[in-house]
Design an enzyme around this catalytic site. Sequence first.
Site, PDB file in Angstrom:
ATOM      1  N   CYS A 170       0.813  -1.214   0.000  1.00  0.00           N
ATOM      2  CA  CYS A 170       0.000   0.000   0.000  1.00  0.00           C
ATOM      3  C   CYS A 170       0.851   1.270   0.000  1.00  0.00           C
ATOM      4  O   CYS A 170       0.563   2.221  -0.748  1.00  0.00           O
ATOM      5  CB  CYS A 170      -0.941  -0.005   1.197  1.00  0.00           C
ATOM      6  SG  CYS A 170      -0.165  -0.442   2.768  1.00  0.00           S
TER       7      CYS A 170
ATOM      8  N   HIS B  88      -2.513   6.339   4.927  1.00  0.00           N
ATOM      9  CA  HIS B  88      -1.061   6.439   5.092  1.00  0.00           C
ATOM     10  C   HIS B  88      -0.579   7.800   4.598  1.00  0.00           C
ATOM     11  O   HIS B  88      -1.035   8.300   3.564  1.00  0.00           O
ATOM     12  CB  HIS B  88      -0.349   5.359   4.274  1.00  0.00           C
ATOM     13  CG  HIS B  88      -0.505   3.971   4.812  1.00  0.00           C
ATOM     14  ND1 HIS B  88      -1.082   3.692   6.024  1.00  0.00           N
ATOM     15  CD2 HIS B  88      -0.141   2.763   4.278  1.00  0.00           C
ATOM     16  CE1 HIS B  88      -1.061   2.375   6.228  1.00  0.00           C
ATOM     17  NE2 HIS B  88      -0.505   1.799   5.182  1.00  0.00           N
TER      18      HIS B  88
END
Length: 336
Positions: free
Chosen positions: A121, A241
């Site tokens: 990711c 994130h």
Amino acid sequence: MGATGAVGQQMKEQLEKRNFPINQIVFLASSRSAGQEIEFKGETYTVQEAKPESFEGIDIALFSAGGSISEKFAPEAVKRGAVVIDNTSAFRMDKEVPLVVPEVNPADIAQHKGIIANPNCSTIQMVCALQPLKEKFGLNKIVVSTYQAVSGAGINAINELKDQAADFDNAPNADAKVLPVKSAERHYPIAFNAIPQIDQFTENGYTFEEMKMINETKKIMHDDTLSVAATCVRLPVVTGHSESVYIELEAAPTLDEVKQAIAEAPGVELMDDPSNQVYPMPLMAAGLDEVFVGRIRQDLDNPRGFHLWVVSDNLIKGASLNSVQIAESMIEQGIV
């Protein structure tokens, strides 16, 4: 595959949202989750236990059930004619398996031999932001520090954060069983904390998460000579994130040229107006498809150096959406 998990549920939602062309869909999971019901496009489906024969007649198999499950069932699916798009780390660095971000290297999809890997990711959002700069100005060096959400460690990490956050006065002594990684000898509270370890450490002092970013970036960008260094940190954020990225380019473009290249990139949204405090944050990126980029600055000492702040939902673009986009690219290219 892994239909009842967090990413599996997100995959289902992406297939619905993007109106993916489906004649038949099958939801698979472990025997523990088999029998559960899933709603999809107004119909109710019963989750089936995954078995090798489950993949008979399947064109595309989206996997997100853990590396060991992928290693067991992906070859079985391929034997039966399916193309596997795998969201685990099991095949990412296999030379025979394309590692794909459709905005960056869609042509690699055609090289598949039955399995296509979805990158980590944190890697996905970074290469989406940097690829337009690499194409226009050349890219020599990347130094990235990540600030990663606990959802990347699963539902147990999310629950532990919520439990710890409810007891501020006891924060240093909070019960911790999940982070930095469940298999570690020691565990630390994540609420009101920052943990500079994601996954186990390797012999070179970098964690496996950091090595994933380093190796995957080079593979996706087709450049083994690219200098990449990473430090990965877990923060008490549920979803999204964030990354502080320093790059050195071959050319010396102006700041406006860098911003324009990012603004024109597919799947990327420029959010950069510091005078009005406009910049990406994980709280606002949660639930959205795009990779957001802001705080773009030219380095004070190096005219070829630039600093960027990159934010994206790790469960969407970092996992489910990218997998579905790979499947869409396969159809666009006539591969399936």
